[in-house]
Design a protein around this motif. Structure first.
Motif, PDB file in Angstrom:
ATOM      1  N   GLY A  26       0.586  -1.025   0.240  1.00 11.13           N
ATOM      2  CA  GLY A  26      -0.169   0.246  -0.009  1.00 11.13           C
ATOM      3  C   GLY A  26       0.557   1.265  -0.021  1.00 11.13           C
ATOM      4  O   GLY A  26       0.167   2.142   0.658  1.00 11.13           O
ATOM      5  N   VAL A  27       2.343   0.413  -0.511  1.00 13.26           N
ATOM      6  CA  VAL A  27       2.949   2.820  -0.445  1.00 13.26           C
ATOM      7  C   VAL A  27       2.334   3.688  -1.591  1.00 13.26           C
ATOM      8  O   VAL A  27       1.635   2.713  -2.125  1.00 13.26           O
ATOM      9  N   ASP A  28       2.484   4.425  -1.653  1.00 13.61           N
ATOM     10  CA  ASP A  28       2.265   5.483  -2.613  1.00 13.61           C
ATOM     11  C   ASP A  28       2.820   6.135  -3.464  1.00 13.61           C
ATOM     12  O   ASP A  28       2.825   6.586  -5.137  1.00 13.61           O
ATOM     13  N   ALA A  29       4.142   5.835  -3.319  1.00 12.07           N
ATOM     14  CA  ALA A  29       5.606   5.486  -4.417  1.00 12.07           C
ATOM     15  C   ALA A  29       6.241   5.322  -3.825  1.00 12.07           C
ATOM     16  O   ALA A  29       6.298   4.862  -2.671  1.00 12.07           O
ATOM     17  N   VAL A  30       7.495   4.723  -4.662  1.00 16.53           N
ATOM     18  CA  VAL A  30       8.795   3.659  -3.904  1.00 16.53           C
ATOM     19  C   VAL A  30       9.922   5.006  -4.373  1.00 16.53           C
ATOM     20  O   VAL A  30      10.135   5.747  -5.401  1.00 16.53           O
ATOM     21  N   GLU A  31      11.075   4.183  -3.499  1.00 15.98           N
ATOM     22  CA  GLU A  31      12.630   5.297  -4.211  1.00 15.98           C
ATOM     23  C   GLU A  31      13.539   4.372  -4.293  1.00 15.98           C
ATOM     24  O   GLU A  31      14.066   3.511  -3.260  1.00 15.98           O
ATOM     25  N   PRO A  32      14.023   4.164  -5.172  1.00 14.98           N
ATOM     26  CA  PRO A  32      14.976   3.959  -5.799  1.00 14.98           C
ATOM     27  C   PRO A  32      16.635   4.752  -5.534  1.00 14.98           C
ATOM     28  O   PRO A  32      16.024   6.116  -5.728  1.00 14.98           O
ATOM     29  N   ASP A  33      17.786   4.363  -5.643  1.00 19.15           N
ATOM     30  CA  ASP A  33      18.495   5.116  -5.957  1.00 19.15           C
ATOM     31  C   ASP A  33      19.381   4.337  -7.167  1.00 19.15           C
ATOM     32  O   ASP A  33      19.354   3.193  -7.540  1.00 19.15           O
ATOM     33  N   ARG A  49       6.208   3.377  17.395  1.00 21.79           N
ATOM     34  CA  ARG A  49       4.993   4.666  17.333  1.00 21.79           C
ATOM     35  C   ARG A  49       4.513   5.521  17.688  1.00 21.79           C
ATOM     36  O   ARG A  49       4.050   6.489  17.305  1.00 21.79           O
ATOM     37  N   ALA A  50       5.803   5.642  19.284  1.00 20.44           N
ATOM     38  CA  ALA A  50       6.087   7.051  19.736  1.00 20.44           C
ATOM     39  C   ALA A  50       6.785   7.740  19.086  1.00 20.44           C
ATOM     40  O   ALA A  50       5.987   9.215  18.888  1.00 20.44           O
ATOM     41  N   GLU A  51       7.686   7.523  18.630  1.00 23.66           N
ATOM     42  CA  GLU A  51       8.388   8.329  17.095  1.00 23.66           C
ATOM     43  C   GLU A  51       7.831   8.401  16.273  1.00 23.66           C
ATOM     44  O   GLU A  51       8.008   9.630  15.709  1.00 23.66           O
ATOM     45  N   TRP A  52       7.199   7.554  15.452  1.00 24.15           N
ATOM     46  CA  TRP A  52       6.371   8.066  14.309  1.00 24.15           C
ATOM     47  C   TRP A  52       5.325   9.117  14.456  1.00 24.15           C
ATOM     48  O   TRP A  52       4.799   9.963  13.770  1.00 24.15           O
ATOM     49  N   THR A  53       5.051   8.850  15.852  1.00 25.34           N
ATOM     50  CA  THR A  53       3.796  10.088  16.496  1.00 25.34           C
ATOM     51  C   THR A  53       4.164  11.540  16.000  1.00 25.34           C
ATOM     52  O   THR A  53       3.557  12.446  16.089  1.00 25.34           O
ATOM     53  N   ARG A  54       5.187  11.555  17.309  1.00 27.33           N
ATOM     54  CA  ARG A  54       5.814  12.589  17.096  1.00 27.33           C
ATOM     55  C   ARG A  54       6.377  13.304  15.548  1.00 27.33           C
ATOM     56  O   ARG A  54       6.071  14.582  15.317  1.00 27.33           O
ATOM     57  N   LEU A  92       3.494  -1.633   7.623  1.00 27.59           N
ATOM     58  CA  LEU A  92       4.052  -0.560   8.895  1.00 27.59           C
ATOM     59  C   LEU A  92       3.833   0.525   8.613  1.00 27.59           C
ATOM     60  O   LEU A  92       2.972   0.657   9.969  1.00 27.59           O
ATOM     61  N   GLY A  93       4.162   1.562   7.776  1.00 28.36           N
ATOM     62  CA  GLY A  93       4.223   2.466   7.613  1.00 28.36           C
ATOM     63  C   GLY A  93       2.769   3.402   7.421  1.00 28.36           C
ATOM     64  O   GLY A  93       2.283   3.719   7.061  1.00 28.36           O
ATOM     65  N   ALA A  94       2.194   1.966   6.063  1.00 30.17           N
ATOM     66  CA  ALA A  94       1.324   2.533   5.277  1.00 30.17           C
ATOM     67  C   ALA A  94      -0.516   2.596   7.038  1.00 30.17           C
ATOM     68  O   ALA A  94      -1.027   3.322   7.124  1.00 30.17           O
ATOM     69  N   ALA A  95       0.135   1.345   7.318  1.00 23.12           N
ATOM     70  CA  ALA A  95      -1.438   0.937   8.327  1.00 23.12           C
ATOM     71  C   ALA A  95      -0.350   2.462   8.978  1.00 23.12           C
ATOM     72  O   ALA A  95      -1.488   2.917   9.534  1.00 23.12           O
ATOM     73  N   PHE A  96       0.640   2.880   9.457  1.00 21.82           N
ATOM     74  CA  PHE A  96       0.106   3.940  10.795  1.00 21.82           C
ATOM     75  C   PHE A  96       0.108   5.139  10.654  1.00 21.82           C
ATOM     76  O   PHE A  96      -1.063   5.409  11.675  1.00 21.82           O
ATOM     77  N   PHE A  97       0.168   5.525   9.479  1.00 23.02           N
ATOM     78  CA  PHE A  97       0.376   6.977   9.007  1.00 23.02           C
ATOM     79  C   PHE A  97      -1.063   6.584   7.697  1.00 23.02           C
ATOM     80  O   PHE A  97      -1.479   8.273   7.871  1.00 23.02           O
ATOM     81  N   ARG A  98      -1.817   6.217   8.174  1.00 25.95           N
ATOM     82  CA  ARG A  98      -3.283   5.997   7.615  1.00 25.95           C
ATOM     83  C   ARG A  98      -4.181   6.074   8.682  1.00 25.95           C
ATOM     84  O   ARG A  98      -5.168   5.985   8.252  1.00 25.95           O
ATOM     85  N   ASP A  99      -3.884   6.099   9.937  1.00 29.19           N
ATOM     86  CA  ASP A  99      -5.150   4.694  11.216  1.00 29.19           C
ATOM     87  C   ASP A  99      -5.706   6.110  12.057  1.00 29.19           C
ATOM     88  O   ASP A  99      -5.757   6.189  13.245  1.00 29.19           O
ATOM     89  N   GLY A 100      -5.186   7.911  11.491  1.00 34.31           N
ATOM     90  CA  GLY A 100      -5.868   8.438  12.795  1.00 34.31           C
ATOM     91  C   GLY A 100      -5.151   9.511  13.221  1.00 34.31           C
ATOM     92  O   GLY A 100      -4.951  10.568  13.654  1.00 34.31           O
ATOM     93  N   ARG A 101      -3.690   8.604  13.417  1.00 30.95           N
ATOM     94  CA  ARG A 101      -3.289   9.289  14.308  1.00 30.95           C
ATOM     95  C   ARG A 101      -1.370   9.992  13.390  1.00 30.95           C
ATOM     96  O   ARG A 101      -1.645  11.533  14.524  1.00 30.95           O
ATOM     97  N   SER A 102      -1.661  10.214  12.567  1.00 28.30           N
ATOM     98  CA  SER A 102      -1.347  11.382  11.957  1.00 28.30           C
ATOM     99  C   SER A 102      -1.336  12.150  11.453  1.00 28.30           C
ATOM    100  O   SER A 102      -1.095  12.808  10.586  1.00 28.30           O
ATOM    101  N   GLY A 103      -2.781  11.881  12.029  1.00 28.16           N
ATOM    102  CA  GLY A 103      -3.339  13.616  11.336  1.00 28.16           C
ATOM    103  C   GLY A 103      -3.112  15.008  11.367  1.00 28.16           C
ATOM    104  O   GLY A 103      -2.410  15.101  12.599  1.00 28.16           O
ATOM    105  N   SER A 104      -2.428  15.868  10.417  1.00 29.26           N
ATOM    106  CA  SER A 104      -2.205  16.972  10.475  1.00 29.26           C
ATOM    107  C   SER A 104      -2.745  18.335  10.432  1.00 29.26           C
ATOM    108  O   SER A 104      -2.333  19.162  10.046  1.00 29.26           O
ATOM    109  N   GLY A 105      -4.112  17.980   9.877  1.00 25.97           N
ATOM    110  CA  GLY A 105      -5.295  18.880   9.934  1.00 25.97           C
ATOM    111  C   GLY A 105      -5.286  19.280   8.260  1.00 25.97           C
ATOM    112  O   GLY A 105      -6.096  20.076   7.692  1.00 25.97           O
ATOM    113  N   ARG A 106      -4.360  18.630   7.366  1.00 28.80           N
ATOM    114  CA  ARG A 106      -4.986  18.636   6.197  1.00 28.80           C
ATOM    115  C   ARG A 106      -6.186  17.890   5.393  1.00 28.80           C
ATOM    116  O   ARG A 106      -6.638  17.011   6.390  1.00 28.80           O
TER     117      ARG A 106
END
Length: 350
Positions: A39-46, A306-311, A327-341
Protein backbone atom coordinates in the motif's frame (compact mmCIF):
# COMPACT_ATOMS: atom_id res chain seq x y z
CA UNK A 1 -2.99 9.55 -18.18
CA UNK A 2 -3.23 11.46 -14.91
CA UNK A 3 -2.61 9.65 -11.65
CA UNK A 4 -5.64 9.32 -9.39
CA UNK A 5 -4.38 7.48 -6.29
CA UNK A 6 -6.15 8.87 -3.26
CA UNK A 7 -4.17 9.94 -0.20
CA UNK A 8 -6.26 9.78 2.99
CA UNK A 9 -7.02 13.04 4.85
CA UNK A 10 -4.15 14.26 7.00
CA UNK A 11 -1.80 11.53 5.80
CA UNK A 12 1.69 12.08 4.44
CA UNK A 13 2.84 10.18 1.37
CA UNK A 14 4.13 6.75 2.37
CA UNK A 15 7.25 6.08 0.32
CA UNK A 16 8.72 2.59 0.10
CA UNK A 17 12.41 3.27 0.77
CA UNK A 18 14.28 0.98 -1.65
CA UNK A 19 11.07 -1.04 -1.88
CA UNK A 20 10.29 -2.95 1.31
CA UNK A 21 13.80 -3.71 2.65
CA UNK A 22 12.49 -4.61 6.07
CA UNK A 23 11.47 -7.91 4.49
CA UNK A 24 13.44 -8.41 1.25
CA UNK A 25 16.92 -7.41 0.07
CA UNK A 26 16.74 -3.77 -0.97
CA UNK A 27 16.23 -2.65 -4.55
CA UNK A 28 15.12 -6.05 -5.80
CA UNK A 29 11.97 -6.71 -7.80
CA UNK A 30 10.65 -8.70 -4.85
CA UNK A 31 11.24 -5.77 -2.51
CA UNK A 32 9.41 -3.35 -4.80
CA UNK A 33 6.51 -5.70 -5.50
CA UNK A 34 6.03 -6.23 -1.77
CA UNK A 35 5.98 -2.47 -1.25
CA UNK A 36 3.33 -2.14 -3.96
CA UNK A 37 1.23 -4.86 -2.35
CA UNK A 38 1.53 -3.28 1.10
CA UNK A 39 0.00 0.00 0.00
CA UNK A 40 2.77 2.56 -0.52
CA UNK A 41 2.05 5.70 -2.50
CA UNK A 42 5.51 5.78 -4.11
CA UNK A 43 8.81 3.93 -4.08
CA UNK A 44 12.34 5.28 -3.88
CA UNK A 45 15.21 3.85 -5.93
CA UNK A 46 18.79 5.13 -5.93
CA UNK A 47 20.60 5.19 -9.27
CA UNK A 48 24.29 4.90 -10.16
CA UNK A 49 26.02 4.14 -13.46
CA UNK A 50 27.91 1.23 -14.99
CA UNK A 51 31.03 1.50 -17.13
CA UNK A 52 28.88 1.43 -20.27
CA UNK A 53 26.40 4.06 -19.09
CA UNK A 54 23.54 1.91 -17.80
CA UNK A 55 21.69 3.25 -14.77
CA UNK A 56 21.39 0.54 -12.14
CA UNK A 57 19.48 0.64 -8.88
CA UNK A 58 21.89 0.41 -5.96
CA UNK A 59 22.10 2.47 -2.79
CA UNK A 60 25.76 3.18 -3.51
CA UNK A 61 28.16 2.57 -6.36
CA UNK A 62 30.13 0.28 -4.00
CA UNK A 63 28.29 -3.04 -4.09
CA UNK A 64 30.10 -5.53 -1.83
CA UNK A 65 27.50 -5.18 0.93
CA UNK A 66 24.45 -5.71 -1.26
CA UNK A 67 25.57 -8.29 -3.86
CA UNK A 68 27.57 -11.51 -4.07
CA UNK A 69 30.36 -9.85 -6.08
CA UNK A 70 32.98 -11.02 -3.56
CA UNK A 71 32.08 -14.63 -4.40
CA UNK A 72 32.91 -14.15 -8.09
CA UNK A 73 36.56 -15.05 -8.55
CA UNK A 74 36.55 -13.56 -12.03
CA UNK A 75 36.03 -10.13 -10.48
CA UNK A 76 38.51 -10.43 -7.60
CA UNK A 77 41.02 -8.13 -9.29
CA UNK A 78 38.54 -5.27 -9.44
CA UNK A 79 38.45 -4.73 -5.69
CA UNK A 80 39.96 -1.32 -5.07
CA UNK A 81 39.86 1.82 -2.93
CA UNK A 82 38.39 5.07 -4.25
CA UNK A 83 37.72 8.53 -2.90
CA UNK A 84 33.95 9.04 -3.03
CA UNK A 85 32.49 12.35 -1.85
CA UNK A 86 35.39 12.99 0.50
CA UNK A 87 35.69 9.49 1.99
CA UNK A 88 37.92 6.54 1.13
CA UNK A 89 35.79 3.52 0.21
CA UNK A 90 37.10 0.02 -0.49
CA UNK A 91 35.23 -2.59 -2.49
CA UNK A 92 33.76 -3.17 -5.93
CA UNK A 93 32.20 -0.30 -7.86
CA UNK A 94 29.46 -0.26 -10.48
CA UNK A 95 31.44 1.99 -12.80
CA UNK A 96 34.11 -0.71 -13.15
CA UNK A 97 31.62 -3.21 -14.61
CA UNK A 98 29.55 -3.39 -17.75
CA UNK A 99 25.85 -4.07 -17.38
CA UNK A 100 26.38 -7.55 -18.84
CA UNK A 101 28.82 -8.28 -16.03
CA UNK A 102 26.66 -6.81 -13.26
CA UNK A 103 23.70 -8.81 -14.48
CA UNK A 104 25.51 -12.00 -13.40
CA UNK A 105 25.49 -10.89 -9.74
CA UNK A 106 22.76 -11.58 -7.21
CA UNK A 107 21.48 -9.33 -4.44
CA UNK A 108 21.99 -9.74 -0.72
CA UNK A 109 20.56 -8.24 2.45
CA UNK A 110 22.69 -5.26 3.49
CA UNK A 111 21.98 -5.70 7.24
CA UNK A 112 21.80 -9.48 7.82
CA UNK A 113 22.36 -9.28 11.58
CA UNK A 114 19.40 -6.92 11.96
CA UNK A 115 17.20 -8.49 9.28
CA UNK A 116 17.87 -12.23 9.11
CA UNK A 117 14.46 -12.96 7.61
CA UNK A 118 15.32 -10.75 4.67
CA UNK A 119 18.74 -12.38 4.39
CA UNK A 120 16.96 -15.69 3.78
CA UNK A 121 16.28 -14.33 0.28
CA UNK A 122 19.96 -13.72 -0.49
CA UNK A 123 20.99 -14.84 -3.96
CA UNK A 124 17.45 -15.04 -5.31
CA UNK A 125 17.31 -11.94 -7.49
CA UNK A 126 19.51 -9.93 -9.88
CA UNK A 127 20.28 -6.23 -9.87
CA UNK A 128 17.66 -4.02 -11.50
CA UNK A 129 18.16 -1.25 -14.03
CA UNK A 130 16.10 1.92 -13.75
CA UNK A 131 14.18 0.83 -16.83
CA UNK A 132 13.29 -2.47 -15.12
CA UNK A 133 11.69 -0.64 -12.20
CA UNK A 134 9.79 1.70 -14.51
CA UNK A 135 8.39 -1.40 -16.21
CA UNK A 136 7.27 -2.76 -12.83
CA UNK A 137 5.58 0.54 -12.00
CA UNK A 138 3.65 0.35 -15.27
CA UNK A 139 1.89 -2.70 -13.81
CA UNK A 140 0.53 -0.70 -10.82
CA UNK A 141 -2.46 1.62 -10.42
CA UNK A 142 -0.37 4.79 -10.41
CA UNK A 143 2.22 4.30 -7.68
CA UNK A 144 4.69 7.18 -7.84
CA UNK A 145 8.46 7.31 -8.12
CA UNK A 146 10.87 9.24 -5.88
CA UNK A 147 14.11 8.90 -7.83
CA UNK A 148 17.37 9.59 -5.99
CA UNK A 149 20.49 10.41 -8.00
CA UNK A 150 23.68 9.36 -6.20
CA UNK A 151 27.20 10.83 -6.44
CA UNK A 152 26.55 13.00 -9.49
CA UNK A 153 29.69 15.11 -9.08
CA UNK A 154 31.87 12.04 -8.60
CA UNK A 155 30.43 10.39 -11.70
CA UNK A 156 30.87 13.57 -13.72
CA UNK A 157 34.54 13.47 -12.80
CA UNK A 158 34.93 10.05 -14.40
CA UNK A 159 32.97 10.92 -17.52
CA UNK A 160 29.37 9.97 -16.68
CA UNK A 161 26.70 12.68 -16.92
CA UNK A 162 24.00 11.29 -14.63
CA UNK A 163 21.50 13.99 -15.56
CA UNK A 164 21.75 12.99 -19.21
CA UNK A 165 21.42 9.29 -18.36
CA UNK A 166 18.39 9.89 -16.11
CA UNK A 167 16.73 12.00 -18.79
CA UNK A 168 17.38 9.30 -21.38
CA UNK A 169 15.77 6.54 -19.32
CA UNK A 170 12.81 8.61 -18.14
CA UNK A 171 12.00 9.77 -21.66
CA UNK A 172 12.32 6.25 -23.05
CA UNK A 173 9.71 5.03 -20.55
CA UNK A 174 7.37 8.03 -20.90
CA UNK A 175 8.16 9.39 -17.43
CA UNK A 176 9.64 12.79 -18.36
CA UNK A 177 6.56 14.69 -19.55
CA UNK A 178 4.61 15.20 -16.34
CA UNK A 179 2.11 12.40 -16.83
CA UNK A 180 3.27 10.42 -13.80
CA UNK A 181 3.78 11.15 -10.10
CA UNK A 182 7.53 11.74 -10.23
CA UNK A 183 9.85 13.32 -7.71
CA UNK A 184 13.60 13.61 -8.34
CA UNK A 185 15.91 14.10 -5.39
CA UNK A 186 19.61 14.41 -4.66
CA UNK A 187 22.03 15.57 -1.99
CA UNK A 188 23.58 17.69 -4.76
CA UNK A 189 21.52 20.57 -6.12
CA UNK A 190 23.60 20.91 -9.31
CA UNK A 191 22.17 17.74 -10.87
CA UNK A 192 18.62 18.78 -9.96
CA UNK A 193 19.07 22.14 -11.67
CA UNK A 194 20.55 20.36 -14.69
CA UNK A 195 17.54 18.06 -15.07
CA UNK A 196 15.16 20.99 -14.71
CA UNK A 197 16.98 22.80 -17.50
CA UNK A 198 16.58 19.71 -19.68
CA UNK A 199 12.81 19.96 -19.39
CA UNK A 200 12.24 16.83 -17.32
CA UNK A 201 8.91 17.52 -15.66
CA UNK A 202 8.99 16.40 -12.06
CA UNK A 203 8.90 17.74 -8.53
CA UNK A 204 12.46 18.40 -7.41
CA UNK A 205 13.53 17.71 -3.82
CA UNK A 206 16.79 18.69 -2.12
CA UNK A 207 18.06 16.02 0.26
CA UNK A 208 19.63 17.47 3.40
CA UNK A 209 21.88 15.67 5.86
CA UNK A 210 22.01 16.65 9.51
CA UNK A 211 25.72 17.50 9.12
CA UNK A 212 28.30 18.14 6.43
CA UNK A 213 28.31 19.87 3.05
CA UNK A 214 27.06 18.81 -0.40
CA UNK A 215 29.68 17.16 -2.59
CA UNK A 216 29.01 19.46 -5.54
CA UNK A 217 29.62 22.56 -3.41
CA UNK A 218 32.77 21.09 -1.86
CA UNK A 219 34.08 20.34 -5.36
CA UNK A 220 33.42 23.95 -6.36
CA UNK A 221 34.21 25.89 -3.19
CA UNK A 222 36.45 23.65 -1.09
CA UNK A 223 36.56 24.56 2.59
CA UNK A 224 34.32 27.57 1.92
CA UNK A 225 31.45 25.35 0.81
CA UNK A 226 28.15 26.06 2.49
CA UNK A 227 26.68 23.31 4.62
CA UNK A 228 23.42 21.41 4.67
CA UNK A 229 22.58 23.34 7.83
CA UNK A 230 22.94 26.58 5.86
CA UNK A 231 20.17 25.38 3.54
CA UNK A 232 17.80 25.17 6.51
CA UNK A 233 18.30 28.78 7.61
CA UNK A 234 15.71 31.34 6.48
CA UNK A 235 18.04 32.56 3.73
CA UNK A 236 18.86 28.99 2.72
CA UNK A 237 15.21 27.99 2.44
CA UNK A 238 14.52 31.16 0.46
CA UNK A 239 17.21 30.05 -1.98
CA UNK A 240 15.80 26.52 -2.23
CA UNK A 241 12.38 27.96 -3.01
CA UNK A 242 13.79 30.39 -5.56
CA UNK A 243 12.67 33.43 -3.60
CA UNK A 244 16.04 35.10 -4.15
CA UNK A 245 15.97 34.57 -7.92
CA UNK A 246 17.40 31.66 -9.84
CA UNK A 247 15.90 28.21 -10.09
CA UNK A 248 13.33 26.96 -7.60
CA UNK A 249 13.02 23.50 -6.15
CA UNK A 250 9.77 22.03 -4.87
CA UNK A 251 10.78 20.59 -1.54
CA UNK A 252 13.34 19.30 0.91
CA UNK A 253 13.90 15.86 2.41
CA UNK A 254 15.59 15.79 5.79
CA UNK A 255 17.16 13.38 8.24
CA UNK A 256 14.44 12.51 10.76
CA UNK A 257 16.72 13.58 13.62
CA UNK A 258 16.08 17.16 12.57
CA UNK A 259 12.34 16.72 13.07
CA UNK A 260 12.79 14.98 16.41
CA UNK A 261 14.86 17.80 17.87
CA UNK A 262 13.12 19.82 20.56
CA UNK A 263 11.90 23.14 19.24
CA UNK A 264 12.32 22.14 15.60
CA UNK A 265 10.51 24.33 13.07
CA UNK A 266 11.82 22.85 9.80
CA UNK A 267 8.41 21.82 8.47
CA UNK A 268 6.69 25.08 9.35
CA UNK A 269 9.55 27.15 7.95
CA UNK A 270 9.58 25.17 4.69
CA UNK A 271 5.79 25.24 4.32
CA UNK A 272 5.82 29.00 4.76
CA UNK A 273 7.89 29.14 1.58
CA UNK A 274 5.70 26.71 -0.37
CA UNK A 275 8.13 23.80 -0.01
CA UNK A 276 7.04 20.24 0.70
CA UNK A 277 8.93 18.26 3.34
CA UNK A 278 9.84 14.57 3.35
CA UNK A 279 11.83 12.73 6.02
CA UNK A 280 13.98 9.61 6.12
CA UNK A 281 13.88 6.95 7.32
CA UNK A 282 11.10 5.62 9.59
CA UNK A 283 12.24 2.20 10.80
CA UNK A 284 10.93 0.22 13.77
CA UNK A 285 14.11 -1.54 14.93
CA UNK A 286 15.84 -0.34 18.08
CA UNK A 287 19.06 0.21 16.13
CA UNK A 288 17.44 3.04 14.16
CA UNK A 289 15.18 4.66 16.74
CA UNK A 290 15.92 7.84 18.64
CA UNK A 291 17.30 6.78 22.07
CA UNK A 292 14.12 8.03 23.74
CA UNK A 293 12.07 5.40 21.91
CA UNK A 294 14.31 2.33 21.99
CA UNK A 295 13.18 -0.76 23.85
CA UNK A 296 15.16 -3.02 26.16
CA UNK A 297 15.69 -5.76 23.58
CA UNK A 298 18.35 -6.32 20.95
CA UNK A 299 19.07 -3.91 18.13
CA UNK A 300 16.98 -5.93 15.67
CA UNK A 301 13.89 -5.98 17.89
CA UNK A 302 11.18 -3.38 17.48
CA UNK A 303 11.15 -0.53 19.96
CA UNK A 304 8.43 2.04 20.56
CA UNK A 305 8.44 3.12 16.94
CA UNK A 306 4.84 4.30 17.16
CA UNK A 307 5.83 6.97 19.68
CA UNK A 308 8.64 8.18 17.44
CA UNK A 309 6.46 8.16 14.35
CA UNK A 310 3.70 10.02 16.20
CA UNK A 311 6.14 12.79 16.96
CA UNK A 312 7.30 12.91 13.34
CA UNK A 313 3.73 12.94 12.00
CA UNK A 314 2.76 15.76 14.36
CA UNK A 315 5.09 18.11 12.48
CA UNK A 316 2.62 18.05 9.56
CA UNK A 317 5.19 16.89 7.02
CA UNK A 318 4.26 15.73 3.53
CA UNK A 319 6.02 12.40 3.07
CA UNK A 320 7.82 9.67 5.00
CA UNK A 321 10.28 7.05 3.83
CA UNK A 322 9.67 3.63 5.38
CA UNK A 323 11.48 0.29 5.23
CA UNK A 324 8.50 -1.76 6.41
CA UNK A 325 5.83 -0.76 3.92
CA UNK A 326 2.98 -2.47 5.76
CA UNK A 327 3.75 -0.79 9.08
CA UNK A 328 4.22 2.59 7.46
CA UNK A 329 1.00 2.44 5.48
CA UNK A 330 -0.98 1.26 8.50
CA UNK A 331 0.45 3.80 10.93
CA UNK A 332 0.41 6.94 8.84
CA UNK A 333 -3.18 6.28 7.75
CA UNK A 334 -4.76 5.20 11.02
CA UNK A 335 -5.79 8.64 12.22
CA UNK A 336 -2.93 9.28 14.62
CA UNK A 337 -0.91 11.05 11.96
CA UNK A 338 -3.57 13.65 11.18
CA UNK A 339 -2.11 17.10 10.52
CA UNK A 340 -5.27 18.98 9.70
CA UNK A 341 -4.81 18.69 5.94
CA UNK A 342 -7.68 17.58 3.74
CA UNK A 343 -7.68 14.52 1.51
CA UNK A 344 -5.81 14.89 -1.76
CA UNK A 345 -5.05 13.05 -4.96
CA UNK A 346 -1.53 11.88 -5.83
CA UNK A 347 -0.82 14.28 -8.67
CA UNK A 348 1.11 13.95 -11.86
CA UNK A 349 4.44 15.75 -11.74
CA UNK A 350 3.11 19.04 -13.04
Amino acid sequence: MSVTRRIPPGSPLVIGHRGAPGYRPEHTAGSYRLAFANGVDAVEPDVVATRDGVLVIRHENEISGTTDVADHSEFAGRRTTKRIDGADVTGWFTEDFTWAELSTLRCRERLPALRPDSAAFDGAEPILRLGDLLALLAETDGIGLVLEIKHATYFAGIGHDLAALVERDLRAAGWADGEHALWIESFERTVLDDLQSRGVRARYVYLLEAMGSPADLVARDGERASTYADALTPAGLDAVAGLEGGSALDGISVDKSLLLADGDTVVADAHARGLTVFTWTCRPENAFLDPRFRGAGEDREFGDYRAEWTRIAATGLDGVFVDHADLGAAFFRDGRSGSGRTGRTLPPSL
